[in-house]
Design a protein around this motif. Structure first.
Motif, PDB file in Angstrom:
ATOM      1  N   ARG A  24       0.837  -1.218   0.000  1.00 32.33           N
ATOM      2  CA  ARG A  24       0.000   0.000   0.000  1.00 32.33           C
ATOM      3  C   ARG A  24       0.866   1.260   0.000  1.00 32.33           C
ATOM      4  NH1 ARG A  24      -2.988  -3.161   3.910  1.00 32.33           N
ATOM      5  NH2 ARG A  24      -1.972  -1.963   5.553  1.00 32.33           N
ATOM      6  N   GLU A  27       2.034   1.711  -3.597  1.00 32.30           N
ATOM      7  CA  GLU A  27       0.994   2.259  -4.487  1.00 32.30           C
ATOM      8  C   GLU A  27       0.768   3.750  -4.209  1.00 32.30           C
ATOM      9  OE1 GLU A  27      -2.045  -0.554  -3.468  1.00 32.30           O
ATOM     10  OE2 GLU A  27      -1.387  -1.988  -5.011  1.00 32.30           O
ATOM     11  N   THR A  28       0.729   4.111  -2.929  1.00 34.36           N
ATOM     12  CA  THR A  28       0.522   5.511  -2.551  1.00 34.36           C
ATOM     13  C   THR A  28       1.711   6.367  -2.981  1.00 34.36           C
ATOM     14  OG1 THR A  28      -0.747   4.737  -0.639  1.00 34.36           O
ATOM     15  CG2 THR A  28      -0.053   7.048  -0.617  1.00 34.36           C
ATOM     16  N   GLU A 130      -1.068   5.871   3.825  1.00 35.34           N
ATOM     17  CA  GLU A 130      -1.510   4.685   3.052  1.00 35.34           C
ATOM     18  C   GLU A 130      -2.879   4.225   3.575  1.00 35.34           C
ATOM     19  OE1 GLU A 130      -1.906   1.486   4.103  1.00 35.34           O
ATOM     20  OE2 GLU A 130      -0.540   1.116   5.776  1.00 35.34           O
TER      21      GLU A 130
END
Ligand code: GDP
Ligand code: FE
Ligand code: FE
Ligand code: FE
Length: 187
Positions: A24, A27-28, A130
């Protein structure tokens, strides 16, 4: 090293929940990098390895701090602060990743520092916002993070300092340096 290779390297060093957090953060961090024109590949790799040393025994981290260039004052603060600096050291030694900007973003991901680079800020903030995180005041930080990178980091830094003070915890100098530098910057 591509994303899949990097994730496969880090996975055995983490518990499942920490690995999920890492994905996460990755991705963030990539989204923040795209938003603010930061190198996406560096953001991806720094995010994947940011908690690399999270589960090293405290005694091992202590030895790395004592026996290398790492700042000795860390030993006077909570061992939770050690996994960033030790992680940067071990990612270089064990993984052979030598990119200085990436290593510094890993080093400072917990505390921040004065005059953070854009990559430092992306990792510091991605770790804080996140989607799996739940902190008081987090929704406001999340919102600001997509509008102004410095302001998002400043709010995250301010929340951390306030939280630590409310618990009467000692605050590491770099944590204050980050807060002070961001406070001067957002005005
Ligand atoms: P994680 O590794 O993904 O769980 O996240 P971090 O590396 O950001 O943070 C670990 C913890 O360090 C957080 O709970 C912060 O509140 C805490 N922390 C950050 N700065 C300081 C500090 O200066 N002093 C102390 N005692 N804790 C801090
Ligand atoms: Fe961390
Ligand atoms: Fe953090
Ligand atoms: Fe993290």
């Amino acid at each position: 090293m591509n994303r899949e290779e990097a994730l496969a390297i880090v996975k055995p060093h983490l518990k499942q929940e920490r690995y999920d957090h890492t994905v996460r953060v990755m991705e963030t961090a990539i989204q923040l990098a795209q938003t603010y024109g930061v190198d996406e590949e560096k953001a991806e790799i720094a995010a994947i390895f940011h908690d690399y040393a999270k589960y090293r025994p405290i005694t091992e981290m202590k030895r790395w701090i004592e026996s290398t260039y790492l700042p000795k004052d860390l030993l006077h603060y909570h061992h939770e602060l050690w996994h960033g600096p030790v992680g940067a050291l071990l990612v270089e030694r064990e993984i052979g990743l030598h990119d200085k900007e990436v290593l510094e973003a890993i080093h400072y991901h917990t505390t921040g520092r004065a005059h953070m680079t854009p990559l430092d800020k992306v990792i510091f903030l991605a770790d804080y916002i996140e989607p799996g995180r739940k902190f008081p005041g987090l929704e406001e930080v999340r919102k600001s993070s997509w509008e102004d990178l410095d302001y998002g980091c400043w709010m995250a830094s301010k929340n951390t300092v306030s939280f630590l003070m409310s618990k009467s915890q000692p605050i590491y100098p770099e944590t204050f340096h980050a807060y002070n530098a961001l406070t001067n910057k957002i005005k």
